[in-house]
Design a protein around this motif. Sequence first.
Motif, PDB file in Angstrom:
ATOM      1  N   THR A 169      49.441 -65.173  88.175  1.00 55.37           N
ATOM      2  CA  THR A 169      49.697 -63.952  87.401  1.00 55.37           C
ATOM      3  C   THR A 169      49.089 -62.766  88.152  1.00 55.37           C
ATOM      4  O   THR A 169      48.263 -62.947  89.059  1.00 55.37           O
ATOM      5  N   ASP A 170      49.468 -61.560  87.737  1.00 56.30           N
ATOM      6  CA  ASP A 170      48.885 -60.372  88.374  1.00 56.30           C
ATOM      7  C   ASP A 170      47.368 -60.387  88.227  1.00 56.30           C
ATOM      8  O   ASP A 170      46.628 -60.016  89.135  1.00 56.30           O
ATOM      9  N   GLU A 171      46.900 -60.840  87.058  1.00 54.91           N
ATOM     10  CA  GLU A 171      45.466 -60.866  86.797  1.00 54.91           C
ATOM     11  C   GLU A 171      44.764 -61.862  87.736  1.00 54.91           C
ATOM     12  O   GLU A 171      43.706 -61.582  88.296  1.00 54.91           O
ATOM     13  N   GLN A 172      45.386 -63.034  87.915  1.00 56.31           N
ATOM     14  CA  GLN A 172      44.794 -64.036  88.815  1.00 56.31           C
ATOM     15  C   GLN A 172      44.766 -63.532  90.260  1.00 56.31           C
ATOM     16  O   GLN A 172      43.797 -63.744  90.990  1.00 56.31           O
ATOM     17  N   ARG A 173      45.842 -62.860  90.654  1.00 55.69           N
ATOM     18  CA  ARG A 173      45.898 -62.344  92.030  1.00 55.69           C
ATOM     19  C   ARG A 173      44.821 -61.282  92.241  1.00 55.69           C
ATOM     20  O   ARG A 173      44.190 -61.236  93.302  1.00 55.69           O
ATOM     21  N   GLU A 174      44.592 -60.458  91.250  1.00 56.41           N
ATOM     22  CA  GLU A 174      43.567 -59.422  91.381  1.00 56.41           C
ATOM     23  C   GLU A 174      42.173 -60.059  91.441  1.00 56.41           C
ATOM     24  O   GLU A 174      41.323 -59.646  92.238  1.00 56.41           O
ATOM     25  N   TYR A 213      37.473 -61.473  94.722  1.00 56.55           N
ATOM     26  CA  TYR A 213      36.581 -62.536  95.175  1.00 56.55           C
ATOM     27  C   TYR A 213      36.643 -62.703  96.696  1.00 56.55           C
ATOM     28  O   TYR A 213      35.615 -62.716  97.385  1.00 56.55           O
ATOM     29  N   LEU A 214      37.868 -62.781  97.214  1.00 55.06           N
ATOM     30  CA  LEU A 214      38.021 -62.997  98.656  1.00 55.06           C
ATOM     31  C   LEU A 214      37.525 -61.787  99.446  1.00 55.06           C
ATOM     32  O   LEU A 214      36.892 -61.935 100.488  1.00 55.06           O
ATOM     33  N   SER A 215      37.811 -60.590  98.959  1.00 57.75           N
ATOM     34  CA  SER A 215      37.355 -59.382  99.665  1.00 57.75           C
ATOM     35  C   SER A 215      35.835 -59.341  99.741  1.00 57.75           C
ATOM     36  O   SER A 215      35.260 -59.009 100.781  1.00 57.75           O
ATOM     37  N   LEU A 230      35.215 -54.933  99.517  1.00 54.71           N
ATOM     38  CA  LEU A 230      36.286 -54.622  98.561  1.00 54.71           C
ATOM     39  C   LEU A 230      36.567 -53.127  98.549  1.00 54.71           C
ATOM     40  O   LEU A 230      35.635 -52.317  98.468  1.00 54.71           O
ATOM     41  N   HIS A 231      37.855 -52.806  98.626  1.00 57.97           N
ATOM     42  CA  HIS A 231      38.224 -51.396  98.505  1.00 57.97           C
ATOM     43  C   HIS A 231      37.947 -50.948  97.082  1.00 57.97           C
ATOM     44  O   HIS A 231      38.396 -51.578  96.119  1.00 57.97           O
ATOM     45  N   LEU A 232      37.190 -49.866  96.952  1.00 58.16           N
ATOM     46  CA  LEU A 232      36.747 -49.420  95.626  1.00 58.16           C
ATOM     47  C   LEU A 232      37.832 -48.621  94.918  1.00 58.16           C
ATOM     48  O   LEU A 232      37.808 -47.391  94.929  1.00 58.16           O
ATOM     49  N   THR A 233      38.746 -49.322  94.318  1.00 56.82           N
ATOM     50  CA  THR A 233      39.764 -48.624  93.534  1.00 56.82           C
ATOM     51  C   THR A 233      39.142 -48.187  92.199  1.00 56.82           C
ATOM     52  O   THR A 233      38.062 -48.637  91.817  1.00 56.82           O
ATOM     53  N   ASP A 279      30.929 -59.773  86.999  1.00 52.57           N
ATOM     54  CA  ASP A 279      30.560 -58.441  86.512  1.00 52.57           C
ATOM     55  C   ASP A 279      31.682 -57.430  86.739  1.00 52.57           C
ATOM     56  O   ASP A 279      31.994 -56.613  85.871  1.00 52.57           O
ATOM     57  N   LEU A 280      32.265 -57.496  87.914  1.00 53.93           N
ATOM     58  CA  LEU A 280      33.310 -56.525  88.281  1.00 53.93           C
ATOM     59  C   LEU A 280      34.567 -56.689  87.453  1.00 53.93           C
ATOM     60  O   LEU A 280      35.188 -55.721  87.036  1.00 53.93           O
ATOM     61  N   THR A 281      34.947 -57.938  87.236  1.00 48.87           N
ATOM     62  CA  THR A 281      36.250 -58.190  86.646  1.00 48.87           C
ATOM     63  C   THR A 281      36.166 -58.584  85.175  1.00 48.87           C
ATOM     64  O   THR A 281      37.199 -58.694  84.502  1.00 48.87           O
ATOM     65  N   GLY A 282      34.943 -58.854  84.722  1.00 49.63           N
ATOM     66  CA  GLY A 282      34.795 -59.331  83.350  1.00 49.63           C
ATOM     67  C   GLY A 282      35.210 -60.783  83.210  1.00 49.63           C
ATOM     68  O   GLY A 282      35.332 -61.302  82.106  1.00 49.63           O
ATOM     69  N   ARG A 283      35.413 -61.447  84.361  1.00 46.42           N
ATOM     70  CA  ARG A 283      35.809 -62.858  84.321  1.00 46.42           C
ATOM     71  C   ARG A 283      35.032 -63.613  85.397  1.00 46.42           C
ATOM     72  O   ARG A 283      34.630 -63.034  86.389  1.00 46.42           O
ATOM     73  N   HIS A 284      34.890 -64.896  85.188  1.00 44.10           N
ATOM     74  CA  HIS A 284      34.243 -65.699  86.219  1.00 44.10           C
ATOM     75  C   HIS A 284      35.279 -66.117  87.236  1.00 44.10           C
ATOM     76  O   HIS A 284      36.399 -66.479  86.873  1.00 44.10           O
ATOM     77  N   ALA A 285      34.892 -66.062  88.522  1.00 44.79           N
ATOM     78  CA  ALA A 285      35.819 -66.417  89.591  1.00 44.79           C
ATOM     79  C   ALA A 285      36.149 -67.885  89.548  1.00 44.79           C
ATOM     80  O   ALA A 285      35.281 -68.713  89.277  1.00 44.79           O
TER      81      ALA A 285
END
Length: 384
Positions: free
Chosen positions: A313-318, A323-325, A332-335, A376-382
Motif C-alpha cells: 500500500t502507499d502507507e507501507q511504501r512510505e 526506514y530504508l532511508s 531521509l529527505h525531510l518532507t 516516532d516519525l511515522t507513528g508506526r513500528h517498522a
Amino acid sequence: MFSEMPHLYLHVPFCARRCSYCDFSIAVRKRVPAGEYVAAIEGELSTLVQRGVVASGDVFDTIYLGGGTPSLLPPDAISQLLDAIRDKLRIPHSEFRTDLEVTLEANPEDVTPDNAVAWRRAGVNRVSLGAQSFDDRVLRWMHRSHDAARIGDAVGILRRAGITNVSLDLIFALPAELGRDWGRDLDHALALEPSHLSLYGLTVEERTPLARWISRGAATAPDDERYAAEYLQAHLRLTTCGYRFYEVSNAARDGWRSRHNAAYWSGRPYLGCGPAAHSFDGRARRWNLAAWEAYRRAVAAGRSPLESEEVLTDEQRELERVYLSLRTAEGLHLTAPYRLLPSLTVWVDRGWVEVRGERVVCTPEGWLRLDALVGDLTGRHATA
Ligand code: SF4
C-alpha cells in the motif's frame, strides 16, 4: 520489465553444514547438485521471459550470487550461470556492462587459487567473504568450517587472481562467556585492508542450534549493552581507518560501496531467482518457494516457482522509504510532515540524528535506535 530491474540476485541454497546461528533457507548437502541447480535457474529465467517479467536487450548493473554458499558450486557452474543470464535473456556479451558488479559470496575454505582464477574468468569481480571472526575457538562455536588463518590466505589468493574488491563479513555481540575479543578481531580484519566490511549483530532465531543452547542454559542470549558497545567500538575504529559507514551495517573505502546492496536500501527494483529469492518491482514484492526440492520440481514441471506476492500500500511504501532511508548515510529527505515533528528536536539534542540541509541523518547512536526513530516519525513500528 527487465529494463527496470537492473539488479539480479541468484540464491544458491547449498551449505556444507548449518552454522549455529543461521536460520536461512538452505539445503545442507555433502555433494552440491550443481547441474540440477544450473538447469533450474535456466528454467526459471526462461519462465520469466515467457511471462514477460524480463525482456531482452538491456543490461544489468549488478548481479549478486548469495546464499547459502555459492562458492560451493564448481567454478564451471558459476560460469554457466552467468552465461545463462546472457543467453536466456538474449543479452549480447558486448552489452554486458564493463563496470557490471558481479558479487560472489564465498566461504574462506572454498577460495583456492584455481577457483579464484576461474571465478575471475567467469566475470566475478567482487567477493564477499564470510570471515565472521579471527578466533578459532569462536569459529568452532559458530560451526564454521574455516579457521582464522584461512581468511588471510583467501584474501591473498583472491587479490593474486585479480579480484581486488573483497568484503569481509564479521559478527559481533556474541555471548559474554565466549570471551571474544572484538577489538582484536577488528584489528585482524583491518590488517587485511579489505575494500568493504559488513558487520552483523548476532540475533537468536528460532529453530537454530543457538536457540536450543540458550533454552537449555548452555549459552546466554546476546545482550543489548554489548551490542551497542561493540557497534560503537567498530564504528569508531573503522571510520578512524578511512572507512565510511554508508549504511548501518556496511562500511567501505571511498569508491568501494556495494552497488547491489545500495539498490535495496534506496528502494530500487530488483529481480531474484532461485529458491526463496525475493523480487521487487517498485510496487509489489514477490518470493519464490523456499525449499530447494519444491522449487526444483516446480521449475522442472514448467511452473512458476513463485510462492506468493504482496502489493504494498502507499502507507507501507512510505514506511519502507523512511526506514530504508534512515539506514543509509544519505538519510531521509525531510518532507513537510516530518520536518515539523517536535520529536526531531529531541533527537537532535540527544545526538541521535543530525539535520543536514533538507535531510535528516542518523548518528551511530541513532542507528542503534532505528526502529524507535522510525516509529516516532511515522507513528508506526517498522516491519521492513
Ligand atoms: S554458511 Fe551462511 S548460509 Fe550457510 S549455514 Fe552458515 S551462515 Fe547460514
